[in-house]
Design a protein around this motif. Structure first.
Motif, PDB file in Angstrom:
ATOM      1  N   UNK A   1      -7.710  -0.742 -17.126  1.00 50.16           N
ATOM      2  CA  UNK A   1      -8.024  -2.137 -16.830  1.00 50.16           C
ATOM      3  C   UNK A   1      -9.238  -2.367 -15.994  1.00 50.16           C
ATOM      4  N   UNK A   2     -10.092  -3.165 -16.477  1.00 50.81           N
ATOM      5  CA  UNK A   2     -11.228  -3.807 -16.022  1.00 50.81           C
ATOM      6  C   UNK A   2     -11.407  -5.063 -15.425  1.00 50.81           C
ATOM      7  N   UNK A   3     -11.691  -5.590 -14.368  1.00 51.97           N
ATOM      8  CA  UNK A   3     -11.631  -6.949 -14.052  1.00 51.97           C
ATOM      9  C   UNK A   3     -12.071  -7.091 -12.622  1.00 51.97           C
ATOM     10  N   UNK A   4     -11.742  -8.188 -12.069  1.00 48.74           N
ATOM     11  CA  UNK A   4     -12.136  -8.425 -10.657  1.00 48.74           C
ATOM     12  C   UNK A   4     -10.901  -8.093  -9.645  1.00 48.74           C
ATOM     13  N   UNK A   5     -10.989  -9.033  -8.377  1.00 48.76           N
ATOM     14  CA  UNK A   5     -10.068  -8.791  -7.463  1.00 48.76           C
ATOM     15  C   UNK A   5      -8.601  -8.929  -7.739  1.00 48.76           C
ATOM     16  N   UNK A   6      -8.291  -9.681  -8.705  1.00 48.03           N
ATOM     17  CA  UNK A   6      -6.884  -9.858  -9.065  1.00 48.03           C
ATOM     18  C   UNK A   6      -6.509  -8.416  -9.619  1.00 48.03           C
ATOM     19  N   UNK A   7      -7.204  -7.778 -10.562  1.00 43.54           N
ATOM     20  CA  UNK A   7      -7.159  -6.585 -11.410  1.00 43.54           C
ATOM     21  C   UNK A   7      -6.881  -5.356 -10.274  1.00 43.54           C
ATOM     22  N   UNK A   8      -7.775  -5.549  -9.476  1.00 45.71           N
ATOM     23  CA  UNK A   8      -7.766  -4.446  -8.386  1.00 45.71           C
ATOM     24  C   UNK A   8      -6.646  -4.364  -7.492  1.00 45.71           C
ATOM     25  N   UNK A   9      -5.952  -5.578  -7.093  1.00 44.38           N
ATOM     26  CA  UNK A   9      -4.694  -5.850  -6.279  1.00 44.38           C
ATOM     27  C   UNK A   9      -5.256  -6.442  -5.059  1.00 44.38           C
ATOM     28  N   UNK A  10      -5.885  -7.603  -4.970  1.00 43.34           N
ATOM     29  CA  UNK A  10      -6.165  -8.160  -3.767  1.00 43.34           C
ATOM     30  C   UNK A  10      -5.150  -9.342  -3.737  1.00 43.34           C
ATOM     31  N   UNK A  11      -4.767  -9.556  -2.299  1.00 43.47           N
ATOM     32  CA  UNK A  11      -3.596 -10.527  -2.107  1.00 43.47           C
ATOM     33  C   UNK A  11      -4.077 -11.513  -0.856  1.00 43.47           C
ATOM     34  N   UNK A  12      -3.501 -11.218   0.315  1.00 39.78           N
ATOM     35  CA  UNK A  12      -3.824 -12.184   1.226  1.00 39.78           C
ATOM     36  C   UNK A  12      -5.200 -12.026   1.932  1.00 39.78           C
ATOM     37  N   UNK A  13      -5.898 -13.154   2.373  1.00 38.58           N
ATOM     38  CA  UNK A  13      -7.178 -13.058   3.270  1.00 38.58           C
ATOM     39  C   UNK A  13      -7.122 -13.150   4.712  1.00 38.58           C
ATOM     40  N   UNK A  14      -7.723 -12.373   5.385  1.00 42.15           N
ATOM     41  CA  UNK A  14      -7.579 -12.366   6.994  1.00 42.15           C
ATOM     42  C   UNK A  14      -9.248 -12.216   7.504  1.00 42.15           C
ATOM     43  N   UNK A  15      -9.276 -12.748   8.550  1.00 45.00           N
ATOM     44  CA  UNK A  15     -10.795 -12.708   9.247  1.00 45.00           C
ATOM     45  C   UNK A  15     -10.579 -11.493  10.253  1.00 45.00           C
ATOM     46  N   UNK A  16     -11.678 -10.761   9.994  1.00 48.42           N
ATOM     47  CA  UNK A  16     -11.902  -9.653  10.742  1.00 48.42           C
ATOM     48  C   UNK A  16     -12.612  -9.972  12.214  1.00 48.42           C
ATOM     49  N   UNK A  17     -12.726  -9.128  13.211  1.00 42.83           N
ATOM     50  CA  UNK A  17     -13.025  -9.267  14.510  1.00 42.83           C
ATOM     51  C   UNK A  17     -14.749  -9.732  14.236  1.00 42.83           C
ATOM     52  N   UNK A  18     -15.434  -9.233  13.208  1.00 37.35           N
ATOM     53  CA  UNK A  18     -16.616  -9.628  13.334  1.00 37.35           C
ATOM     54  C   UNK A  18     -16.843 -11.028  12.721  1.00 37.35           C
TER      55      UNK A  18
ATOM     56  N   UNK B   1     -15.998 -12.170   9.719  1.00 37.13           N
ATOM     57  CA  UNK B   1     -16.157 -12.312   8.036  1.00 37.13           C
ATOM     58  C   UNK B   1     -14.836 -11.997   7.490  1.00 37.13           C
ATOM     59  N   UNK B   2     -14.426 -12.671   6.339  1.00 35.00           N
ATOM     60  CA  UNK B   2     -13.237 -12.619   5.637  1.00 35.00           C
ATOM     61  C   UNK B   2     -12.871 -11.242   4.833  1.00 35.00           C
ATOM     62  N   UNK B   3     -11.807 -10.753   4.992  1.00 32.83           N
ATOM     63  CA  UNK B   3     -11.526  -9.518   4.155  1.00 32.83           C
ATOM     64  C   UNK B   3     -10.047  -9.683   3.554  1.00 32.83           C
ATOM     65  N   UNK B   4      -9.976  -8.913   2.518  1.00 33.87           N
ATOM     66  CA  UNK B   4      -8.583  -8.950   1.836  1.00 33.87           C
ATOM     67  C   UNK B   4      -7.910  -7.977   1.987  1.00 33.87           C
ATOM     68  N   UNK B   5      -6.524  -8.150   1.748  1.00 32.94           N
ATOM     69  CA  UNK B   5      -5.441  -7.165   1.941  1.00 32.94           C
ATOM     70  C   UNK B   5      -5.376  -6.533   0.103  1.00 32.94           C
ATOM     71  N   UNK B   6      -5.656  -5.165   0.414  1.00 37.21           N
ATOM     72  CA  UNK B   6      -5.608  -4.402  -0.876  1.00 37.21           C
ATOM     73  C   UNK B   6      -4.384  -3.637  -0.967  1.00 37.21           C
TER      74      UNK B   6
ATOM     75  N   UNK C   1      -8.696 -20.993   9.319  1.00 39.79           N
ATOM     76  CA  UNK C   1      -9.838 -20.210   9.722  1.00 39.79           C
ATOM     77  C   UNK C   1     -11.153 -20.528   9.029  1.00 39.79           C
ATOM     78  N   UNK C   2     -12.170 -20.862   9.545  1.00 38.79           N
ATOM     79  CA  UNK C   2     -13.255 -21.258   8.841  1.00 38.79           C
ATOM     80  C   UNK C   2     -14.083 -20.760   7.864  1.00 38.79           C
ATOM     81  N   UNK C   3     -13.964 -18.984   7.550  1.00 37.22           N
ATOM     82  CA  UNK C   3     -14.380 -18.407   6.551  1.00 37.22           C
ATOM     83  C   UNK C   3     -13.618 -18.749   5.277  1.00 37.22           C
ATOM     84  N   UNK C   4     -12.053 -18.405   5.492  1.00 37.83           N
ATOM     85  CA  UNK C   4     -11.366 -18.761   4.254  1.00 37.83           C
ATOM     86  C   UNK C   4     -11.131 -20.088   3.754  1.00 37.83           C
ATOM     87  N   UNK C   5     -11.129 -21.084   4.841  1.00 42.72           N
ATOM     88  CA  UNK C   5     -11.368 -22.408   4.250  1.00 42.72           C
ATOM     89  C   UNK C   5     -12.438 -22.773   3.473  1.00 42.72           C
TER      90      UNK C   5
END
Length: 242
Positions: A24-41, A43-48, A157-161
């Motif tokens: 399977x080749x593709x993007x974040x959906x293929x990889x298995x990415x779900x919710x987003x959250x904001x890290x202490x720095x 920046x936004x990161x995704x739940x893998x 949260x601003x980065x996600x919005x």
């Protein structure tokens, strides 16, 4: 498809046949990415969680149908990828595993390039399809899910919005529709079977379903449950293309 015949043979001859391999080749959906959250720095990161991705659910469905086939899954999805990048890494990340079937799903990130990226997208898809077939693998193109057309109030949260605002503007301008239609045309010309999940999402939306509620990050990542839709439709596509 030959992949099902290989599953059937392996199921009946567990000692003598090579395990079927689906890549399977593709993007974040293929990889298995779900919710987003904001890290202490900030920046936004995704739940893998690759084990909740549709590729693993395809494995589960095929294990139910061919319990002794033990299909090998290669998940070469990478968050943020577009089709041209997918082609650049195709040999190393996909074809080196000698897949019997390769499932290709690009378009969500590509559509953000709007008019400037459309020709590059269709050219990359052609290159991917042809390279996969030259390598002796069958290929299916799966259209992506729909993305949100609004900024959900829950995204405070601003980065996600900001990410939601960017994606939703692209959707409202019709670029995701345009890219999916272009991909279908390439598939018709290259005689590549299409698993048209995008059309299913459109049907649900037309039936009054709030598509954004089906996205775990309220932007473009389907919920874990919706990955079953992809998996079911992919296996169905395998059976419908002898």
């Amino acid at each position: 498809m030959q992949i099902l015949k290989k599953c059937q043979r392996k199921n009946g001859n567990i000692y003598g046949d090579r395990q079927p391999v689906i890549a399977f080749t593709g993007d974040s959906v293929t990889q298995g990415c779900f919710e987003l959250y904001v890290k202490p720095d900030g920046n936004a990161e995704t739940v893998f969680n690759a084990m909740e991705s549709y590729s693993q659910k395809v494995k589960e469905l095929l294990a139910m149908l061919y319990p002794a086939a033990n299909v090998t899954i290669v998940n070469a999805g990478i968050s943020g990828n577009r089709a041209p990048v997918g082609f650049d890494r195709l040999q190393e990340d996909v074809l080196s595993f000698r897949p019997d079937l390769t499932v290709v799903c690009y378009g969500l990130n590509d559509s953000n390039q709007k008019a400037e990226g459309l020709e590059e997208y269709t050219t990359a898809l052609r290159n991917i399809f042809r390279a996969v077939r030259r390598a002796g693998s069958e290929v299916i193109f799966m259209t992506p899910n729909m993305a949100t057309d609004r900024v959900d109030p829950a995204l405070t949260e601003a980065p996600i919005a900001a990410a939601a605002a960017h994606v939703s503007a692209t959707v409202r301008e019709g670029w995701l529709d345009t890219y999916v239609k272009a991909a279908r045309q390439v598939c018709a010309e290259e005689q590549v079977p299409v698993c048209d999940c995008y059309a299913l999402w459109q049907t649900m939306q037309a039936g009054g379903v709030d598509v954004t509620s089906l996205l775990s990050n309220k932007i473009n990542h389907p919920t874990r449950e919706m990955h079953w839709l992809f998996a079911y439709e992919l296996v169905k596509t395998m059976f419908e293309n002898p």
